[in-house]
Design a protein around this motif. Structure first.
Motif, PDB file in Angstrom:
ATOM      1  N   ALA A 125       7.384   6.236 -14.794  1.00 55.37           N
ATOM      2  CA  ALA A 125       7.928   5.559 -13.616  1.00 55.37           C
ATOM      3  C   ALA A 125       6.834   5.338 -12.576  1.00 55.37           C
ATOM      4  O   ALA A 125       6.743   4.267 -11.961  1.00 55.37           O
ATOM      5  N   GLY A 126       5.969   6.354 -12.385  1.00 54.95           N
ATOM      6  CA  GLY A 126       4.879   6.229 -11.426  1.00 54.95           C
ATOM      7  C   GLY A 126       3.887   5.137 -11.809  1.00 54.95           C
ATOM      8  O   GLY A 126       3.471   4.337 -10.969  1.00 54.95           O
ATOM      9  N   PHE A 127       3.512   5.099 -13.080  1.00 52.27           N
ATOM     10  CA  PHE A 127       2.592   4.066 -13.546  1.00 52.27           C
ATOM     11  C   PHE A 127       3.202   2.671 -13.399  1.00 52.27           C
ATOM     12  O   PHE A 127       2.498   1.709 -13.055  1.00 52.27           O
ATOM     13  N   ILE A 151       0.837  -1.199   0.000  1.00 51.06           N
ATOM     14  CA  ILE A 151       0.000   0.000   0.000  1.00 51.06           C
ATOM     15  C   ILE A 151       0.874   1.251   0.000  1.00 51.06           C
ATOM     16  O   ILE A 151       0.585   2.236  -0.692  1.00 51.06           O
ATOM     17  N   ALA A 152       1.958   1.211   0.780  1.00 48.67           N
ATOM     18  CA  ALA A 152       2.888   2.345   0.810  1.00 48.67           C
ATOM     19  C   ALA A 152       3.492   2.584  -0.564  1.00 48.67           C
ATOM     20  O   ALA A 152       3.613   3.730  -1.025  1.00 48.67           O
ATOM     21  N   ALA A 153       3.866   1.500  -1.232  1.00 44.99           N
ATOM     22  CA  ALA A 153       4.437   1.637  -2.573  1.00 44.99           C
ATOM     23  C   ALA A 153       3.409   2.208  -3.548  1.00 44.99           C
ATOM     24  O   ALA A 153       3.753   2.973  -4.461  1.00 44.99           O
ATOM     25  N   PHE A 154       2.132   1.847  -3.365  1.00 45.12           N
ATOM     26  CA  PHE A 154       1.081   2.369  -4.230  1.00 45.12           C
ATOM     27  C   PHE A 154       0.907   3.875  -4.010  1.00 45.12           C
ATOM     28  O   PHE A 154       0.679   4.635  -4.965  1.00 45.12           O
ATOM     29  N   ILE A 155       1.012   4.315  -2.750  1.00 47.10           N
ATOM     30  CA  ILE A 155       0.957   5.755  -2.454  1.00 47.10           C
ATOM     31  C   ILE A 155       2.123   6.475  -3.119  1.00 47.10           C
ATOM     32  O   ILE A 155       1.970   7.564  -3.685  1.00 47.10           O
ATOM     33  N   VAL A 156       3.293   5.855  -3.053  1.00 44.64           N
ATOM     34  CA  VAL A 156       4.483   6.421  -3.699  1.00 44.64           C
ATOM     35  C   VAL A 156       4.216   6.623  -5.195  1.00 44.64           C
ATOM     36  O   VAL A 156       4.585   7.648  -5.781  1.00 44.64           O
ATOM     37  N   ALA A 157       3.577   5.639  -5.814  1.00 48.55           N
ATOM     38  CA  ALA A 157       3.298   5.730  -7.249  1.00 48.55           C
ATOM     39  C   ALA A 157       2.452   6.965  -7.571  1.00 48.55           C
ATOM     40  O   ALA A 157       2.722   7.689  -8.541  1.00 48.55           O
ATOM     41  N   PHE A 158       1.442   7.245  -6.747  1.00 46.41           N
ATOM     42  CA  PHE A 158       0.588   8.407  -6.992  1.00 46.41           C
ATOM     43  C   PHE A 158       1.335   9.718  -6.740  1.00 46.41           C
ATOM     44  O   PHE A 158       1.091  10.721  -7.423  1.00 46.41           O
ATOM     45  N   THR A 185      12.733  -3.008  -6.018  1.00 46.40           N
ATOM     46  CA  THR A 185      12.936  -3.185  -7.455  1.00 46.40           C
ATOM     47  C   THR A 185      12.297  -2.038  -8.226  1.00 46.40           C
ATOM     48  O   THR A 185      12.864  -1.520  -9.194  1.00 46.40           O
ATOM     49  N   ALA A 186      11.104  -1.625  -7.804  1.00 45.30           N
ATOM     50  CA  ALA A 186      10.430  -0.498  -8.451  1.00 45.30           C
ATOM     51  C   ALA A 186      11.202   0.802  -8.233  1.00 45.30           C
ATOM     52  O   ALA A 186      11.305   1.635  -9.136  1.00 45.30           O
TER      53      ALA A 186
END
Length: 392
Positions: free
Chosen positions: A210-212, A98-105, A165-166
């Motif tokens: 990169a975000g997507f 979930i944290a990584a998903f927030i980072v993406a946004f 990795t992301a």
């Protein structure tokens, strides 16, 4: 440098299967990311004000977003290590996703903001100034970002972290973005052509891509993804190597966060062995799987006929038919139910994921027809299913 930091700040760094060690890797990556990105933001912001370059400023705020991302990742890793409780019996490991998903946004939002600014610069270009010192500092920042990509990539591979990795992929995108910024300054110096706004657009697009990509990678384990073939084979081999186990199938793995998995599998046991004996073997496999693989494994026993020569011959015949149709086809839970005029061959047919419902239906009909050609009394009672393993 990577090995120095790992050995300096992580005790028992080689025990990467341990949850607390894996968490330590995540915290180290977060702290390093925060420090490096804040330093790059400060330096590039100063250069952007000095040179009046929007592409440099865009690159600087990209680094600020990376720092914010590292902070979110750091907090996410800390929260993910919380133990299981009454409301979360499988722990809090998915918080890291979930944290990584927030980072993406965060990354996507910064990219959109920079795109608007860059388009404005395309419509209303401003004069640029060129300086050797800013260019050298930007080149050094490329080197720092390249090292960060290698750092996160190496740590991510070591502890099997999608987040790291992301982050490594994001850093490689930053390398490309900063390199493009340097190019715009050099082009202006040599040909006096201002491509700053255009390069800013390119940088913005790279940031959004990169975000997507981060969002896509972190959504997979949240939605549910097939098990990696190497892990699939490792678990299958682990179960099959026990004496008293004839084979296994229907392996399903549920991910509750990095290093937190629950799995179920069907293990084939001889039908003529006392059920208590087989049950003791299964119990031992489950205990040792938790200890050696770090997986909470639940095993369902399937009795298999091993002494009836006719059943074994019919099974072998059916496997040959499947192999001739498609070498990817497999089967399990084979048994027969016989009457005076009919021999029912009952089994589960495992088909590849690319088989549509119609293809599955056609495949079952083809198998039944081929069985009939062998003997008019043979009737296929087939249940088709797909594998849960990621296909190569």
């Amino acid at each position: 440098m990577t090995e120095f930091l790992v050995k300096k700040f992580i005790k028992n760094y080689d025990q990467t299967e341990q949850p607390e060690i894996r968490t330590a890797y995540g915290l180290l990556a977060g702290v390093v990311g925060i420090c490096c990105n804040l330093l790059l933001f400060a330096v590039k912001t100063a250069i952007g004000f000095i040179t009046g370059s929007i592409s440099v400023m865009a690159d600087a705020f990209n680094n600020l977003s990376d720092a914010a991302s590292s902070i979110v990742g750091f907090v996410g890793v800390k929260m993910a290590q919380k133990p299981a409780d009454g409301n979360h019996p499988f722990g809090h490991g998915r918080i890291e996703y979930i944290a990584a998903f927030i980072v993406a946004f965060i990354v996507i939002e910064v990219g959109v903001s920079l795109l608007k600014t860059s388009v404005g610069k395309l419509l209303h270009p401003q004069e640029l100034t060129f300086g050797m010192v800013p260019v050298i500092i930007l080149v050094l920042s490329v080197a720092v970002k390249l090292w960060m990509a290698l750092f996160n990539g190496k740590l991510g591979k070591r502890v099997h972290s999608k987040v790291m990795t992301a982050t490594a992929a994001d850093s490689l995108g930053d390398v490309a973005a900063t390199s493009a910024t340097i190019l715009s300054m050099i082009v202006f110096r040599i040909w006096h052509v201002n491509i700053d706004g255009l390069v800013g657009v390119v940088v913005s697009v790279l940031v959004m891509i990169a975000g997507f990509n981060i969002a896509k990678d972190t959504l997979k384990p949240l939605i549910g993804e097939p098990i990696d073939p190497e892990m699939y084979q490792r678990i299958m081999d682990f179960v099959n190597n026990y004496e008293g186990i004839m084979g296994s199938h229907d392996l399903i793995v549920h991910n509750y966060g990095p290093g937190r998995s629950m799995a179920s599998i069907h293990a084939e046991v001889p039908s003529d062995v006392d059920i208590e004996v087989s049950h003791e073997i299964v119990d031992r496999i489950e205990r040792e799987a938790a200890k050696e693989l770090g997986i909470f494994l639940v095993i369902h026993m399937d009795p298999v006929e091993v002494k009836d020569i006719r059943v074994r011959r019919l099974r072998q015949m059916t496997e040959e038919i499947l192999m001739n149709l498609d070498e990817r086809l497999t089967m399990h839970d084979f048994r027969i139910a016989e009457s005076e005029h009919c021999v029912n061959l009952i089994f589960d047919l495992v088909v590849p994921r690319d088989y549509t419902e119609q293809m599955q239906k056609d495949c079952k009909e083809a198998v039944c027809q081929l069985l009939k050609e062998r003997d008019e009394r043979y009737c296929g009672m087939i249940t088709a299913e797909c594998t849960y393993c990621m296909e190569r």
